[in-house]
Scaffold this motif. Structure first.
Motif, PDB file in Angstrom:
ATOM      1  N   SER A 242      36.148  47.233  75.389  1.00 18.21           N
ATOM      2  CA  SER A 242      37.312  46.478  74.912  1.00 18.21           C
ATOM      3  C   SER A 242      36.892  45.409  73.922  1.00 18.21           C
ATOM      4  CB  SER A 242      38.037  45.823  76.087  1.00 18.21           C
ATOM      5  OG  SER A 242      38.466  46.790  77.006  1.00 18.21           O
ATOM      6  N   VAL A 243      35.823  44.680  74.232  1.00 16.40           N
ATOM      7  CA  VAL A 243      35.328  43.626  73.354  1.00 16.40           C
ATOM      8  C   VAL A 243      34.853  44.209  72.021  1.00 16.40           C
ATOM      9  CG1 VAL A 243      33.484  41.910  73.084  1.00 16.40           C
ATOM     10  CG2 VAL A 243      34.755  42.047  75.218  1.00 16.40           C
TER      11      VAL A 243
ATOM     12  N   ALA B 276      41.778  44.434  75.006  1.00 13.60           N
ATOM     13  CA  ALA B 276      41.010  43.357  74.379  1.00 13.60           C
ATOM     14  C   ALA B 276      41.504  41.995  74.866  1.00 13.60           C
ATOM     15  CB  ALA B 276      41.109  43.449  72.859  1.00 13.60           C
ATOM     16  N   LEU B 277      42.811  41.858  75.014  1.00 14.77           N
ATOM     17  CA  LEU B 277      43.367  40.594  75.508  1.00 14.77           C
ATOM     18  C   LEU B 277      42.937  40.323  76.944  1.00 14.77           C
ATOM     19  CD1 LEU B 277      46.965  40.723  74.003  1.00 14.77           C
ATOM     20  CD2 LEU B 277      45.015  39.341  73.233  1.00 14.77           C
TER      21      LEU B 277
ATOM     22  N   LEU C  27      30.499  38.975  80.417  1.00 19.72           N
ATOM     23  CA  LEU C  27      30.722  40.259  79.768  1.00 19.72           C
ATOM     24  C   LEU C  27      29.961  41.317  80.558  1.00 19.72           C
ATOM     25  CD1 LEU C  27      31.844  41.992  77.525  1.00 19.72           C
ATOM     26  CD2 LEU C  27      29.846  41.391  76.151  1.00 19.72           C
TER      27      LEU C  27
ATOM     28  N   HIS D 108      34.218  45.543  80.592  1.00 15.19           N
ATOM     29  CA  HIS D 108      34.941  44.961  79.461  1.00 15.19           C
ATOM     30  C   HIS D 108      34.261  45.216  78.121  1.00 15.19           C
ATOM     31  CE1 HIS D 108      37.795  42.917  81.989  1.00 15.19           C
ATOM     32  NE2 HIS D 108      36.804  42.436  82.724  1.00 15.19           N
TER      33      HIS D 108
ATOM     34  N   HIS E 191      45.837  47.193  72.322  1.00 19.95           N
ATOM     35  CA  HIS E 191      45.271  45.857  72.155  1.00 19.95           C
ATOM     36  C   HIS E 191      45.224  45.084  73.472  1.00 19.95           C
ATOM     37  CE1 HIS E 191      44.004  42.394  69.925  1.00 19.95           C
ATOM     38  NE2 HIS E 191      45.032  41.673  70.332  1.00 19.95           N
TER      39      HIS E 191
ATOM     40  N   TYR F 294      39.395  39.207  76.862  1.00 22.20           N
ATOM     41  CA  TYR F 294      39.339  37.824  76.384  1.00 22.20           C
ATOM     42  C   TYR F 294      39.658  36.854  77.524  1.00 22.20           C
ATOM     43  CZ  TYR F 294      40.870  33.481  74.270  1.00 22.20           C
ATOM     44  OH  TYR F 294      41.048  32.159  73.993  1.00 22.20           O
ATOM     45  N   HIS F 295      40.727  37.131  78.255  1.00 23.92           N
ATOM     46  CA  HIS F 295      41.106  36.252  79.361  1.00 23.92           C
ATOM     47  C   HIS F 295      40.046  36.246  80.463  1.00 23.92           C
ATOM     48  CE1 HIS F 295      44.891  35.039  77.722  1.00 23.92           C
ATOM     49  NE2 HIS F 295      45.215  36.294  77.496  1.00 23.92           N
TER      50      HIS F 295
ATOM     51  N   LEU G  50      36.844  36.715  80.009  1.00 27.47           N
ATOM     52  CA  LEU G  50      35.701  35.953  79.508  1.00 27.47           C
ATOM     53  C   LEU G  50      36.004  34.457  79.414  1.00 27.47           C
ATOM     54  CD1 LEU G  50      34.479  38.446  76.791  1.00 27.47           C
ATOM     55  CD2 LEU G  50      33.386  37.935  78.983  1.00 27.47           C
ATOM     56  N   SER G  51      37.286  34.113  79.371  1.00 29.27           N
ATOM     57  CA  SER G  51      37.695  32.710  79.306  1.00 29.27           C
ATOM     58  C   SER G  51      37.757  32.052  80.680  1.00 29.27           C
ATOM     59  CB  SER G  51      39.077  32.598  78.646  1.00 29.27           C
ATOM     60  OG  SER G  51      39.042  33.119  77.347  1.00 29.27           O
TER      61      SER G  51
END
Length: 120
Positions: A76-77, A101-102, A69, A73, A98, A105-106, A108-109
Motif C-alpha cells: 500500500s505504501v 494507502a490511507l 511499516l 502495509h 486509494h 498512513y493512519h 503509520l501515524s
C-alpha cells in the motif's frame, strides 16, 4: 429442488455469515499437523529474537506493530494498490483503491513503536 431460501443452507438474510463453518483458532491449535505457538504467558521475551514466539492475537504483538511499516502495509505504501498500478500489475479490482494507502498512513501515524524491552 430446494429453493434458495429454504433449509439449513438458506441463502437469505441481511448479510452473509462469514463465520459459518469457520475453524476457530482453538480448533486449529488442537489439530495434530498444526504447530501452534505457546500461550503468550509462557513466552519469555529476553531479546529481540524472542518476539517471534508471540501470537498475533496478543496485546504484545499488536504493541510491537503499532506505527511500524510491516509487510501487511508495504504494498500500500509503495502505491501498488493505486488504480493505475493495480491495473498494470493485474491486481483484482476488489483489492485496488486509494483507501489502502490511507489506512497504511493512519497505521503509520499511530502512537506506538514500542520496543521489545517495553513489553517485558
Amino acid at each position: 429442488g430446494r429453493k434458495a431460501d429454504e433449509g439449513p443452507g438458506k441463502m437469505s438474510g441481511e448479510r452473509p455469515n462469514v463465520w459459518w463453518r469457520a475453524v476457530t483458532m482453538q480448533e486449529l491449535r488442537e489439530h495434530p499437523l498444526f504447530d501452534a505457538l505457546p500461550p503468550t504467558e509462557e513466552v519469555e521475551v529476553r531479546e529481540v529474537g524472542d518476539v517471534r514466539g508471540l501470537r498475533q492475537d496478543s496485546w504484545q504483538w499488536r504493541a510491537l506493530h503499532e506505527g511500524r511499516l510491516t509487510t501487511s502495509h508495504f504494498a500500500s505504501v509503495c502505491g501498488l494498490y493505486e488504480p493505475a498500478s493495480a491495473k498494470a500489475l493485474g491486481i483484482p479490482k476488489s483489492l485496488a483503491g486509494h483507501g489502502r494507502a490511507l489506512r497504511a498512513y493512519h497505521h503509520l501515524s499511530e502512537a506506538g513503536g514500542r520496543g521489545y524491552h517495553e513489553i517485558l
